[in-house]
Structures are given as C-alpha cells and as structure tokens.
Write a protein that holds these residues in place. Structure first.
Motif, mmCIF file in Angstrom:
data_model
loop_
_atom_site.group_PDB
_atom_site.id
_atom_site.type_symbol
_atom_site.label_atom_id
_atom_site.label_comp_id
_atom_site.label_asym_id
_atom_site.label_seq_id
_atom_site.Cartn_x
_atom_site.Cartn_y
_atom_site.Cartn_z
ATOM 1 N N ASP A 88 -16.546 -3.201 -3.810
ATOM 2 C CA ASP A 88 -17.190 -4.503 -3.648
ATOM 3 C C ASP A 88 -18.365 -4.381 -2.678
ATOM 4 O O ASP A 88 -18.188 -4.295 -1.462
ATOM 5 C CB ASP A 88 -16.181 -5.523 -3.135
ATOM 6 C CG ASP A 88 -16.662 -6.957 -3.330
ATOM 7 O OD1 ASP A 88 -17.895 -7.153 -3.456
ATOM 8 O OD2 ASP A 88 -15.819 -7.873 -3.360
ATOM 9 N N THR B 265 -19.177 -9.755 3.831
ATOM 10 C CA THR B 265 -18.260 -10.891 4.028
ATOM 11 C C THR B 265 -16.993 -10.760 3.193
ATOM 12 O O THR B 265 -16.091 -11.594 3.319
ATOM 13 C CB THR B 265 -18.951 -12.214 3.651
ATOM 14 O OG1 THR B 265 -19.331 -12.169 2.268
ATOM 15 C CG2 THR B 265 -20.173 -12.459 4.510
ATOM 16 N N VAL B 266 -16.899 -9.753 2.338
ATOM 17 C CA VAL B 266 -15.799 -9.679 1.372
ATOM 18 C C VAL B 266 -14.607 -8.878 1.891
ATOM 19 O O VAL B 266 -13.604 -8.732 1.185
ATOM 20 C CB VAL B 266 -16.280 -9.054 0.040
ATOM 21 C CG1 VAL B 266 -17.422 -9.868 -0.546
ATOM 22 C CG2 VAL B 266 -16.697 -7.592 0.222
ATOM 23 N N THR B 267 -14.683 -8.358 3.104
ATOM 24 C CA THR B 267 -13.589 -7.549 3.630
ATOM 25 C C THR B 267 -12.302 -8.359 3.738
ATOM 26 O O THR B 267 -12.331 -9.566 3.960
ATOM 27 C CB THR B 267 -13.940 -6.990 5.014
ATOM 28 O OG1 THR B 267 -14.302 -8.069 5.871
ATOM 29 C CG2 THR B 267 -15.083 -5.997 4.935
ATOM 30 N N LYS B 268 -11.192 -7.664 3.594
ATOM 31 C CA LYS B 268 -9.877 -8.301 3.726
ATOM 32 C C LYS B 268 -9.324 -7.993 5.120
ATOM 33 O O LYS B 268 -9.607 -6.935 5.686
ATOM 34 C CB LYS B 268 -8.911 -7.779 2.656
ATOM 35 C CG LYS B 268 -9.455 -7.877 1.222
ATOM 36 C CD LYS B 268 -9.848 -9.289 0.847
ATOM 37 C CE LYS B 268 -10.240 -9.390 -0.628
ATOM 38 N NZ LYS B 268 -11.522 -8.726 -0.925
ATOM 39 N N PRO B 269 -8.533 -8.901 5.689
ATOM 40 C CA PRO B 269 -7.991 -8.651 7.029
ATOM 41 C C PRO B 269 -7.162 -7.369 7.070
ATOM 42 O O PRO B 269 -6.365 -7.096 6.167
ATOM 43 C CB PRO B 269 -7.105 -9.874 7.287
ATOM 44 C CG PRO B 269 -7.618 -10.935 6.368
ATOM 45 C CD PRO B 269 -8.109 -10.211 5.149
ATOM 46 N N SER B 270 -7.360 -6.590 8.117
ATOM 47 C CA SER B 270 -6.577 -5.370 8.301
ATOM 48 C C SER B 270 -5.155 -5.734 8.717
ATOM 49 O O SER B 270 -4.862 -6.876 9.097
ATOM 50 C CB SER B 270 -7.216 -4.500 9.383
ATOM 51 O OG SER B 270 -7.141 -5.167 10.649
ATOM 52 N N GLU B 271 -4.278 -4.754 8.677
ATOM 53 C CA GLU B 271 -2.895 -4.996 9.107
ATOM 54 C C GLU B 271 -2.857 -5.388 10.585
ATOM 55 O O GLU B 271 -2.052 -6.231 10.994
ATOM 56 C CB GLU B 271 -2.036 -3.753 8.852
ATOM 57 C CG GLU B 271 -1.752 -3.493 7.374
ATOM 58 C CD GLU B 271 -1.094 -4.683 6.697
ATOM 59 O OE1 GLU B 271 -0.137 -5.259 7.277
ATOM 60 O OE2 GLU B 271 -1.538 -5.057 5.589
ATOM 61 N N ARG C 174 -3.754 -9.028 10.781
ATOM 62 C CA ARG C 174 -2.649 -9.875 10.323
ATOM 63 C C ARG C 174 -1.535 -9.941 11.373
ATOM 64 O O ARG C 174 -0.952 -11.002 11.618
ATOM 65 C CB ARG C 174 -2.101 -9.353 8.990
ATOM 66 C CG ARG C 174 -3.093 -9.469 7.842
ATOM 67 C CD ARG C 174 -2.515 -8.906 6.535
ATOM 68 N NE ARG C 174 -3.495 -8.864 5.476
ATOM 69 C CZ ARG C 174 -3.787 -9.870 4.649
ATOM 70 N NH1 ARG C 174 -3.131 -11.027 4.777
ATOM 71 N NH2 ARG C 174 -4.683 -9.738 3.707
ATOM 72 N N SER D 263 -17.416 -12.554 10.572
ATOM 73 C CA SER D 263 -16.878 -12.235 9.250
ATOM 74 C C SER D 263 -17.865 -11.442 8.391
ATOM 75 O O SER D 263 -17.645 -11.278 7.198
ATOM 76 C CB SER D 263 -16.486 -13.523 8.521
ATOM 77 O OG SER D 263 -17.601 -14.380 8.367
ATOM 78 N N PRO E 30 -11.789 -12.317 9.154
ATOM 79 C CA PRO E 30 -11.682 -13.159 7.964
ATOM 80 C C PRO E 30 -12.462 -14.460 8.051
ATOM 81 O O PRO E 30 -12.869 -14.997 7.016
ATOM 82 C CB PRO E 30 -10.172 -13.424 7.843
ATOM 83 C CG PRO E 30 -9.636 -13.226 9.213
ATOM 84 C CD PRO E 30 -10.488 -12.174 9.839
ATOM 85 N N GLN F 49 -14.719 -1.188 4.825
ATOM 86 C CA GLN F 49 -13.734 -0.935 3.784
ATOM 87 C C GLN F 49 -14.333 -0.256 2.552
ATOM 88 O O GLN F 49 -13.704 -0.174 1.513
ATOM 89 C CB GLN F 49 -13.029 -2.248 3.412
ATOM 90 C CG GLN F 49 -12.144 -2.740 4.558
ATOM 91 C CD GLN F 49 -11.428 -4.050 4.282
ATOM 92 O OE1 GLN F 49 -11.804 -4.811 3.399
ATOM 93 N NE2 GLN F 49 -10.375 -4.317 5.045
#
Length: 372
Positions: free
Chosen positions: A7, A12-18, A21, A206, A212, A331
């Motif tokens: 992607d 801005t499209v990154t997903k939250p890391s562990e 979270r 973000s 996020p 990512q």
C-alpha cells in the motif's frame, strides 16, 4: 491467488503496531475535555518539550490542527494569511480557513523546492495604511515537508528568515509540520531547532510516524489556551483521548528512528522507476518518503496504471493527469519495493499492448481526484 498488499497510497495507511495496541489497552484515562486525562497530559507535555515550545494540544486531525492554528492567530474576521499556492492548507483542507474562519488567503507561488520567494512574501504583506480597502495581514504559513512539491524539506535557514520577516512586520508564523520529523531526519537538524522561528506548529502523528489517529499543535501556553476553545467549537474535544495518545506516544518513541530508512527506500523506488522509459523521475530530487513520477507516454494514464496495479495488490494514487505518487512508510519493506517495481513494469507492458481499460479507481481514490 495474490494475498500480499503493498500500500503506497499514503503514509496514513499504516496499521497500529502490537506495541501501540498494548499501550492503548493499558492507557490510564479520564475526561480530557475536563482536563483530567493523565495520558493525554503526559503526551502533550512531552511533545511540547520535544518541539521546544511551551505547550501542546492533541486534536483529531491535521486539518483541524491547521484550522485551529489559523483561527487563533487570525481571530478577527477579515484577516489575511500568506501561504503557498500549492500548500496543503490552501488546496486540500476544504477552504476551512475561509468558510469557517473568515480568513482570506493571499497565495504566493510555491517553488519546486516548497519555498516561496522571500521578496514575494514581503510584497504580499498588506500595508496598514490600506486597512480601509484590504484585509489585514496577520499570519504567514509554511509547510515542511511540502507534500505537493514531492516531500521537499524547508531548511532551518529559510524558516528562520521567514520568521524574521514575520516578526519584523508584527505577524505570526505557523508551520504545517505534518511531516516535520521527516524533514528533521533528512536535514539532520533537531526538530526543535527546525521550528524555533515558528509561533505555532501542527504535527501529524498518523502520517510518517504511523500513529492511528491524531495531530498535535504546539506553541505558547497562551496560544494553546485559545486553541482549546477553538478545538471544542469545531467538535474536536474528545473524552478518554488518552487511548489514542498512548498509541501516538509509541509512534513517536518507536518510529522517528525509522524515517531515514523510509527515505532510503523511496530513493531506491525512484531509481527503479527511472529505468522505465515511459516515466520521468529524478532520484536525486527525492529528499524524504514521497516519490512523484511523470508518465510521458500518452498511451498510459495515471488512472489506468493505478487500476492495473490495484489488480496486483499494489495500491497507489494519481497525483495529476500525468503523474503518480508513491509514499513510503515503515510498514513497507525492501521486498515490497521490489514487488511494486515488478508490477509497475508489468503494468507498462500490458498497457502498451492495449491491455485492460478501467472505469474507476476503488482503492480510496476516485478518477481524476488527486492525492493529498
């Protein structure tokens, strides 16, 4: 069946890391509108210190961060702000400074490196003797890095010079620092020094940093006190906001150190694109995490190229009727860069053969609606 997705639409499209979270789940929270959320308070205090300013305020988005900042500095309707004609505030923020704030934009042409000529900035400042006829200049806005100019960095020397101009004319300086950490890393200048001349700075959490949600505004305590009022007015006052501030804290802690690698991968991507004769791109011009390239073959359109890539799970967005933008983030791996290049080459081959035609984009962009 393809399962891998690369992607490159935006950072801005990154997903939250562990780690993000986990921090969100463990965050100690309270009502931030009442000024009681300890995680938000800690994060704002640390961001203010990091940026070399007195205070900070978390807001839901970069657009709100810029709008609130302009509203604070231009709290008299009919004020005027000097800003770049290709700046994010002017082009991509729905004209909010005008429609909501009653602030008049005075545009100065952006150079390819994101700057505005200093003499043109000075010439744009309204003389007080014309107050009967003209808006009153109260603010200058810079953007660092400058997204529409390819993620170019404004130097500390340039920023200081514009800051001196603002100060000598009794104006304020706001920096749209959506990707200011990218600029800091690329220039090798501490972020607090890079924004020293600014009265306020918006920092998007973000984008390059990968949180996020959210942005922060930094400035003097008096500025932030007024900003809180405008944030509330605009609907940006949130309650247990420490949940997202916790993720933002991890993003700043963990991801600033990864930005240089994003820049390296962007340059590598540009080097690969340069080998495709239907494109023009200058790898030497890549300063941060954004790659713009022009399509010089009329048989290939940005829309069709992006649609073809989407079918191969490479997501991108047109930047204009003749160009495409790729944005790197933490990512995206080196193998992802090579994967993307492979399918860009295949897309060119297929489209030159008169391959499939596409009606619309589905990956978050609409046809002829260019990126931001």
């Amino acid at each position: 069946m393809l399962t891998k997705v690369v992607d490159l639409r935006s950072d801005t499209v990154t997903k939250p890391s562990e780690a993000m979270r986990a921090a969100m789940a463990a965050a100690v929270v309270d009502d931030d509108v009442l000024g009681a959320d300890p995680t938000a308070q800690r994060f704002e205090t640390e961001m203010a210190a990091l940026m070399g300013k007195e205070a900070a305020l978390f807001v839901p988005s970069g657009t709100m961060a810029n709008l609130v900042s302009v509203l604070v500095h231009c709290d008299v309707r009919g004020s005027e702000v000097i800003l770049g004609d290709n700046s994010h505030i002017h082009v991509y923020e729905n004209g909010g400074i005008s429609t909501i704030g009653g602030v008049h934009p005075k545009t100065v042409r952006n150079n390819p490196d994101g700057t505005m000529d200093v003499d043109k900035i000075v010439a744009a400042i309204r003389h007080r003797d014309g107050a009967l006829y003209y808006p009153t200049t109260r603010l200058i806005c810079l953007e660092n890095t400058h997204a529409n100019c390819g993620g170019k960095c404004l130097s500390v020397e340039y920023t200081d010079e514009v800051g001196e101009i603002a100060k000598s004319h009794g104006l304020k300086l706001h920096i749209d620092g959506a990707r200011i950490f990218n600029a800091s890393v690329a220039l090798g200048v501490p972020v607090h020094r890079l924004v020293k001349a600014a009265d306020s700075v918006s920092v998007c959490l973000s984008k390059g940093l990968g949180a996020p949600i959210g942005s922060v505004i930094v400035g003097t305590k008096a500025f932030i006190d007024k900003a809180k009022i405008f944030r509330k007015t605009l609907g940006g006052g949130m309650r247990q906001v420490g949940i997202v501030c916790a993720a933002a804290y991890v993003a700043v802690r963990d991801n600033v150190g990864k930005l240089a690698d994003d820049h390296r991968k962007a340059k590598a991507l540009a080097e690969g694109l340069k080998k495709i004769k239907q494109f023009t791109v200058d790898p030497a011009s890549i300063e941060t995490n954004m790659v713009f390239f022009d399509i010089v073959d009329p048989r290939i359109s940005p829309d069709e190229l992006c649609q073809f890539l989407e079918q191969r799970n490479v997501l991108a967005m047109p930047a204009s009727s003749k160009s495409v933008r790729f944005v790197l983030h933490y990512q995206i791996s080196d193998s992802d860069v090579q994967y993307a290049l492979t399918y860009v080459e295949k897309a060119v081959e297929e489209l030159l053969k008169g391959g499939p035609k596409f009606e619309h984009l589905t990956n978050g962009a609409t046809k002829n609606s260019y990126g931001h």
